[in-house]
Design a protein around this motif. Structure first.
Motif, PDB file in Angstrom:
ATOM      1  N   UNK A 202       0.815  -1.224   0.000  1.00  0.00           N
ATOM      2  CA  UNK A 202       0.000   0.000   0.000  1.00  0.00           C
ATOM      3  C   UNK A 202       0.843   1.266   0.000  1.00  0.00           C
ATOM      4  N   UNK A 203       2.162   1.125  -0.151  1.00  0.00           N
ATOM      5  CA  UNK A 203       3.035   2.287  -0.226  1.00  0.00           C
ATOM      6  C   UNK A 203       2.985   3.151   1.024  1.00  0.00           C
ATOM      7  N   UNK A 204       2.997   2.509   2.205  1.00  0.00           N
ATOM      8  CA  UNK A 204       2.899   3.240   3.464  1.00  0.00           C
ATOM      9  C   UNK A 204       4.229   3.889   3.836  1.00  0.00           C
ATOM     10  N   UNK A 205       4.133   4.975   4.554  1.00  0.00           N
ATOM     11  CA  UNK A 205       5.314   5.676   5.060  1.00  0.00           C
ATOM     12  C   UNK A 205       5.618   5.142   6.457  1.00  0.00           C
ATOM     13  N   UNK A 206       6.814   4.571   6.634  1.00  0.00           N
ATOM     14  CA  UNK A 206       7.209   4.050   7.944  1.00  0.00           C
ATOM     15  C   UNK A 206       7.750   5.202   8.793  1.00  0.00           C
ATOM     16  N   UNK A 207       7.089   5.460   9.920  1.00  0.00           N
ATOM     17  CA  UNK A 207       7.435   6.605  10.763  1.00  0.00           C
ATOM     18  C   UNK A 207       8.382   6.193  11.896  1.00  0.00           C
ATOM     19  N   UNK A 208       8.054   5.100  12.570  1.00  0.00           N
ATOM     20  CA  UNK A 208       8.859   4.669  13.714  1.00  0.00           C
ATOM     21  C   UNK A 208       8.655   3.173  13.947  1.00  0.00           C
ATOM     22  N   UNK A 209       9.443   2.621  14.874  1.00  0.00           N
ATOM     23  CA  UNK A 209       9.309   1.199  15.204  1.00  0.00           C
ATOM     24  C   UNK A 209       9.767   0.276  14.103  1.00  0.00           C
ATOM     25  N   UNK A 210      10.765   0.707  13.333  1.00  0.00           N
ATOM     26  CA  UNK A 210      11.212  -0.073  12.181  1.00  0.00           C
ATOM     27  C   UNK A 210      11.781  -1.427  12.525  1.00  0.00           C
ATOM     28  N   UNK A 211      12.215  -1.622  13.770  1.00  0.00           N
ATOM     29  CA  UNK A 211      12.781  -2.919  14.147  1.00  0.00           C
ATOM     30  C   UNK A 211      11.744  -4.036  14.090  1.00  0.00           C
ATOM     31  N   UNK A 212      10.476  -3.680  14.207  1.00  0.00           N
ATOM     32  CA  UNK A 212       9.422  -4.702  14.177  1.00  0.00           C
ATOM     33  C   UNK A 212       8.755  -4.848  12.826  1.00  0.00           C
ATOM     34  N   UNK A 213       9.422  -4.414  11.764  1.00  0.00           N
ATOM     35  CA  UNK A 213       8.812  -4.404  10.438  1.00  0.00           C
ATOM     36  C   UNK A 213       8.465  -5.800   9.937  1.00  0.00           C
ATOM     37  N   UNK A 214       9.126  -6.819  10.467  1.00  0.00           N
ATOM     38  CA  UNK A 214       8.855  -8.193  10.025  1.00  0.00           C
ATOM     39  C   UNK A 214       7.904  -8.937  10.962  1.00  0.00           C
ATOM     40  N   UNK A 215       7.151  -8.211  11.773  1.00  0.00           N
ATOM     41  CA  UNK A 215       6.185  -8.867  12.655  1.00  0.00           C
ATOM     42  C   UNK A 215       5.096  -9.565  11.826  1.00  0.00           C
ATOM     43  N   UNK A 216       4.692 -10.775  12.242  1.00  0.00           N
ATOM     44  CA  UNK A 216       3.654 -11.490  11.488  1.00  0.00           C
ATOM     45  C   UNK A 216       2.265 -10.933  11.751  1.00  0.00           C
ATOM     46  N   UNK A 217       1.427 -10.971  10.717  1.00  0.00           N
ATOM     47  CA  UNK A 217       0.015 -10.614  10.847  1.00  0.00           C
ATOM     48  C   UNK A 217      -0.765 -11.914  10.747  1.00  0.00           C
TER      49      UNK A 217
END
Length: 312
Positions: free
Chosen positions: A13-28
């Motif tokens: 969805x072309x989202x802008x990552x603002x913070x918390x980048x360390x958890x970018x690979x968290x499962x949904x």
């Protein structure tokens, strides 16, 4: 491996990552999303922390009215070790307390320019599609007059050869040998081919052929809803086969029951024509035209007339 991660929705969805980048690979793990309105008001008893959290204008405008201590407390409770991410819509300004809490707990905070309701709908559809129950079945899937027909049977019974004849007759191949099936809804099964063997048919003695190259783009399709199963088996003279069509057998795939027809295979039977007619007859039944029931009713009436005639 998780089917979907936070990184996947950032890229999708072309989202802008603002913070918390360390958890970018968290499962949904769930397709539902949460708009934490009650949580912003302080009620966290039933907070669905495992869902993607979506904050829109309503939630953020309410947060602005909280005093700094309450706002910090609510933002910290939103960020848990299982929360896959928090998305802010409408390109709204993100509270500093949320950024601090997300960095501390490694919960990705993302931003989208889209309206909340529209983005919520798109994200829900995407997650439900990706997280739907899936399975794989050995068989061939063909689109015949708009009916998704799954052809099953033991290896060597003639499934691929029948599919080739159906393609020659103008129908469309979806998958050969292995059909990946996804349950998109309670009674909706969608089949597709594994990417490695898409558009390919294996014919014994001939080898692997590319259906799209030989017959054109109109001879294939990527996905198709499965509504009918045709099971091919070698003719057994000791087995009683349905000759009228009143009995309807079902096959359960994942949690969905699909109509199943068993076709005996023997020399001289044109399986492609039989399956083609079965698909047309299935469409007629769904439109309320059932030849077997009509015949049975006429037969019953004829028997009653003969009985009444004999009594006189």
């Amino acid at each position: 491996m998780p089917k979907v991660t936070t990184k996947d929705i950032v890229e999708k969805f072309g989202l802008e990552l603002i913070s918390g980048g360390e958890g970018i690979n968290r499962p949904i793990t769930v397709g539902d999303i949460s708009r934490p309105g009650l949580e912003m008001a302080g009620y966290f008893d039933y907070y669905p922390a495992e869902r993607v959290q979506l904050l829109g204008k309503t939630e953020l405008s309410f947060a602005e009215k909280l005093d700094p201590y309450e706002r910090k407390n609510r933002m910290e409770k939103l960020c848990t070790d299982i929360t896959p991410g928090i998305i802010i819509t409408r390109d709204m300004e993100i509270p500093a307390e949320l950024i601090e809490a997300s960095e501390r707990e490694s919960v990705p905070v993302m931003r989208s320019p889209q309206q909340t309701s529209r983005f919520s709908s798109r994200l829900t559809n995407y997650l439900e599609s990706k997280l739907a129950p899936t399975t794989a079945v050995h068989g061939v899937l063909v689109d015949i007059y708009g009916v998704g027909v799954l052809i099953t049977g033991k290896s060597g019974v003639g499934k691929s050869e029948t599919a080739l004849e159906l393609v020659k007759r103008g129908h469309r191949l979806v998958a050969d040998d292995c059909v990946e099936i996804r349950q998109e809804d309670e009674n909706t099964l969608v089949g597709r081919s594994p990417e490695l063997i898409e558009h390919l048919l294996e014919i014994r003695g001939l080898g692997i052929i590319n259906v799209m190259t030989l017959f054109g783009a109109g001879a294939v399709r990527s996905v198709k809803r499965i509504t009918l199963v045709m099971h091919l088996e070698l003719w057994d003279q000791n087995k009683q086969y349905d000759r009228v069509g009143l009995d309807e057998e079902k096959m359960t795939i994942i949690d969905t029951d699909i109509t199943k027809l068993t076709i005996p295979v023997r020399p001289g039977r044109n399986l492609a024509v039989i399956i083609e007619v079965a698909a047309m007859n299935f469409r007629l039944k769904r439109m309320g035209v059932n030849a077997a029931e009509a015949f049975s009713n006429r037969l019953t009436e004829a028997i009653h007339e003969d009985v009444d005639h004999d009594e006189f």
